[in-house]
Design a protein around this motif. Structure first.
Motif, short mmCIF file in Angstrom:
data_model
loop_
_atom_site.label_atom_id
_atom_site.label_comp_id
_atom_site.label_asym_id
_atom_site.label_seq_id
_atom_site.Cartn_x
_atom_site.Cartn_y
_atom_site.Cartn_z
N ARG A 60 -23.46 19.63 -27.05
CA ARG A 60 -22.10 18.68 -27.63
C ARG A 60 -22.37 19.58 -29.34
O ARG A 60 -21.39 19.75 -29.83
CB ARG A 60 -23.07 16.99 -27.64
CG ARG A 60 -21.88 16.37 -28.49
CD ARG A 60 -22.94 14.72 -29.20
NE ARG A 60 -23.55 15.19 -29.12
CZ ARG A 60 -24.74 14.32 -28.59
NH1 ARG A 60 -24.83 14.25 -26.99
NH2 ARG A 60 -25.73 14.09 -28.32
N HIS A 61 -23.68 19.63 -29.70
CA HIS A 61 -23.94 20.62 -30.96
C HIS A 61 -23.02 22.00 -30.98
O HIS A 61 -22.13 22.54 -32.47
CB HIS A 61 -24.92 20.82 -31.37
CG HIS A 61 -25.13 22.10 -32.59
ND1 HIS A 61 -24.82 21.74 -33.81
CD2 HIS A 61 -25.68 23.32 -32.84
CE1 HIS A 61 -25.11 22.86 -35.21
NE2 HIS A 61 -25.28 23.76 -33.23
N GLU B 85 -19.49 20.98 -31.38
CA GLU B 85 -18.35 20.79 -32.07
C GLU B 85 -18.83 21.87 -33.17
O GLU B 85 -18.24 21.76 -34.35
CB GLU B 85 -19.51 19.13 -32.69
CG GLU B 85 -19.19 17.78 -32.03
CD GLU B 85 -20.60 17.10 -32.07
OE1 GLU B 85 -21.41 17.73 -33.00
OE2 GLU B 85 -19.81 16.17 -31.55
N SER B 86 -19.47 22.26 -33.00
CA SER B 86 -19.46 23.22 -34.00
C SER B 86 -18.80 24.85 -33.99
O SER B 86 -18.36 26.25 -34.27
CB SER B 86 -20.76 24.07 -34.29
OG SER B 86 -21.78 24.55 -32.82
#
Length: 114
Positions: free
Chosen positions: A107-108, A111-112
């Motif tokens: 997820r990180h 998102e990044s």
């Protein structure tokens, strides 16, 4: 904070001290139905879960209590031949935590933009 966990008459019971909980219980990453939550006082809740007989089998069965993606507790059942060490239960917990970390990392990355 989870307190006073026990299993009696086919039910897992525990006390939760804190705001009204929104938990789910997972066994092998599948949600176990039937978790109930009753207010006992201000910020004190009685959690109760009937353990489905179909989930009981020889070996170690680990049930994980989650609030969103956060693991807030667990309980383990051991049936069949006695085990010399409870390593299988610890391995199940490590796998559950690793799965949680993998999801958070993915997820990180999304998102990044990594």
């Amino acid at each position: 904070m989870l307190e006073g966990s026990r299993i009696a008459a086919g039910r897992w019971e525990a006390l939760w001290r804190g705001p009204e909980p929104a938990f789910k219980v997972l066994h092998l990453e599948r949600e176990v139905p039937g978790l109930s939550c009753a207010a006992l006082g201000e910020n004190l809740w009685q959690l109760s879960l009937p353990i489905p007989p179909g989930l009981l089998s020889d070996g170690v069965q680990t049930f994980v209590l989650r609030s969103g993606e956060e693991q807030v507790g667990h309980f383990t059942l051991i049936a069949g031949q006695p085990l010399e060490a409870d390593l299988r239960a610890e391995l199940d917990l490590l796998r559950a935590e690793l799965d949680l970390l993998k999801r958070a990392f993915r997820r990180h990355c999304v998102e990044s933009g990594a």
